[in-house]
Write a protein that holds these residues in place. Structure first.
Motif, PDB file in Angstrom:
ATOM      1  N   PRO A   1      -9.275   1.199   5.201  1.00 58.04           N
ATOM      2  CA  PRO A   1      -8.507   2.358   4.721  1.00 58.04           C
ATOM      3  C   PRO A   1      -9.114   2.928   3.443  1.00 58.04           C
ATOM      4  O   PRO A   1      -9.706   2.198   2.637  1.00 58.04           O
ATOM      5  N   ASP A   2      -8.988   4.235   3.262  1.00 66.04           N
ATOM      6  CA  ASP A   2      -9.535   4.881   2.068  1.00 66.04           C
ATOM      7  C   ASP A   2      -8.808   4.434   0.807  1.00 66.04           C
ATOM      8  O   ASP A   2      -9.379   4.426  -0.281  1.00 66.04           O
ATOM      9  N   GLY A   3      -7.548   4.078   0.955  1.00 59.19           N
ATOM     10  CA  GLY A   3      -6.751   3.620  -0.184  1.00 59.19           C
ATOM     11  C   GLY A   3      -5.563   2.830   0.308  1.00 59.19           C
ATOM     12  O   GLY A   3      -5.377   2.632   1.517  1.00 59.19           O
ATOM     13  N   LEU A   4      -4.759   2.344  -0.628  1.00 56.53           N
ATOM     14  CA  LEU A   4      -3.565   1.582  -0.275  1.00 56.53           C
ATOM     15  C   LEU A   4      -2.399   2.548  -0.114  1.00 56.53           C
ATOM     16  O   LEU A   4      -1.793   2.995  -1.094  1.00 56.53           O
ATOM     17  N   HIS A   5      -2.103   2.884   1.113  1.00 59.27           N
ATOM     18  CA  HIS A   5      -1.060   3.868   1.414  1.00 59.27           C
ATOM     19  C   HIS A   5       0.280   3.126   1.566  1.00 59.27           C
ATOM     20  O   HIS A   5       0.726   2.826   2.673  1.00 59.27           O
TER      21      HIS A   5
END
Length: 295
Positions: A56-60
């Motif tokens: 993932p691109d970030g922690l959503h």
């Protein structure tokens, strides 16, 4: 001499390599899906249209917020905790004294009671959930004047009671067999000190039976927490458990193609089991080791 020993050493090394490879393969088959679900729960909706193995691109974290609040997974989580804890308390309150009596006390009909409990081991609760449901419906009809909205169906306490009742045969069987391995010398010493049978059970026998108690708590916890069929049948209203709520979440999020919430819901289901096992595994392994040394 060395020529004769070498093949055995080579076979031993090959056996160890295969053994470690098998252990690694089995571990990977467990760890990889768990890690994949954890990573997927952090992805945004658009990230699922690419490769499923990308990070993932970030922690959503919004997926968890949506699952807890909008999908009511927080409410279902509390229901599961309540039902599981209450079921464990009930089964231990009944099974521990029953196992002690069966293991230590001679009484008329003891063999018949043991046979009945062993017969209960072969009854799959999923096969009798419909008769249990019809029985509870009949009781609700009998109490229609006093409780027009019903009492036994869609009642979390009743669900916990059903969990405890159906797991008593296994719990009593395991505990009674373990209690038989504890020497009676401890009870005789407690009796000489003036302790009653109840005090002896609470202060002497139960602390020595911690390995068996830990084992039944772990198995029953997994059984109650992961149950789906009984909870779906006995809680048809709004008060659902986490497993049933996860099914509703899966249905809704598949239709909306919002897989982030779906995987967040899966994580909410898995994490308590992993935490509970991490907390209890040390005592469980120590108990098994102690039992093996004693034998």
């Amino acid at each position: 001499m060395n020529a004769l020993v070498a093949p055995d050493g080579a076979r031993t090394r090959l056996y160890r390599v295969l053994q470690y490879a098998l252990i690694l393969l089995m571990s990977a088959s467990i760890v990889v899906p768990v890690v994949w679900v954890l990573l997927a729960s952090m992805k945004t909706k658009g990230e699922f249209y690419g490769s499923p193995w990308t990070l993932p691109d970030g922690l959503h974290w919004q997926n968890f917020v949506d699952a807890f609040v909008d999908a009511q997974m927080g409410r279902y989580f509390l229901n599961s905790v309540l039902v599981t804890v209450l079921g464990l308390v009930l089964v231990l309150l009944v099974a521990v004294p029953a196992a002690y009596v069966i293991a230590r006390v001679e009484f008329r009909g003891r063999r018949l009671v043991e046979t009945g409990l062993m017969a209960g081991l072969f009854v799959n609760v999923n096969y009798i959930v419909v008769p249990i449901f019809l029985l509870l419906i009949g009781w609700d009809r009998a109490l229609a004047a006093a409780a027009p909205d019903g009492f036994f169906i869609d009642n979390r306490a009743v669900l916990a009671l059903v969990y405890a009742a159906t797991s008593i045969p296994f719990t009593v069987y395991l505990l009674s067999n373990y209690l038989r391995t504890i020497p009676v010398d401890y009870e005789e010493a407690a009796t000489l000190d003036g302790a009653s049978r109840l005090r002896t059970m609470l202060r002497v026998i139960i602390p020595m039976a911690k390995p068996a108690v830990t084992t039944v708590v772990l198995f029953n916890f997994l059984s109650y927490w992961n149950d789906f069929i009984i909870a779906l049948t006995l809680l048809p209203g709004e008060e659902k458990t986490l497993q049933v709520g996860l099914l509703n979440l899966m249905t809704a999020q598949r239709a909306a193609a919002d897989y982030g919430r779906l995987y967040a819901g899966m994580v909410i289901v898995m994490v308590p089991v992993l935490i509970f096992y991490a907390l209890i595994q040390k005592r469980l392994i120590e108990g098994i080791a102690a039992g093996g040394v004693k034998g």
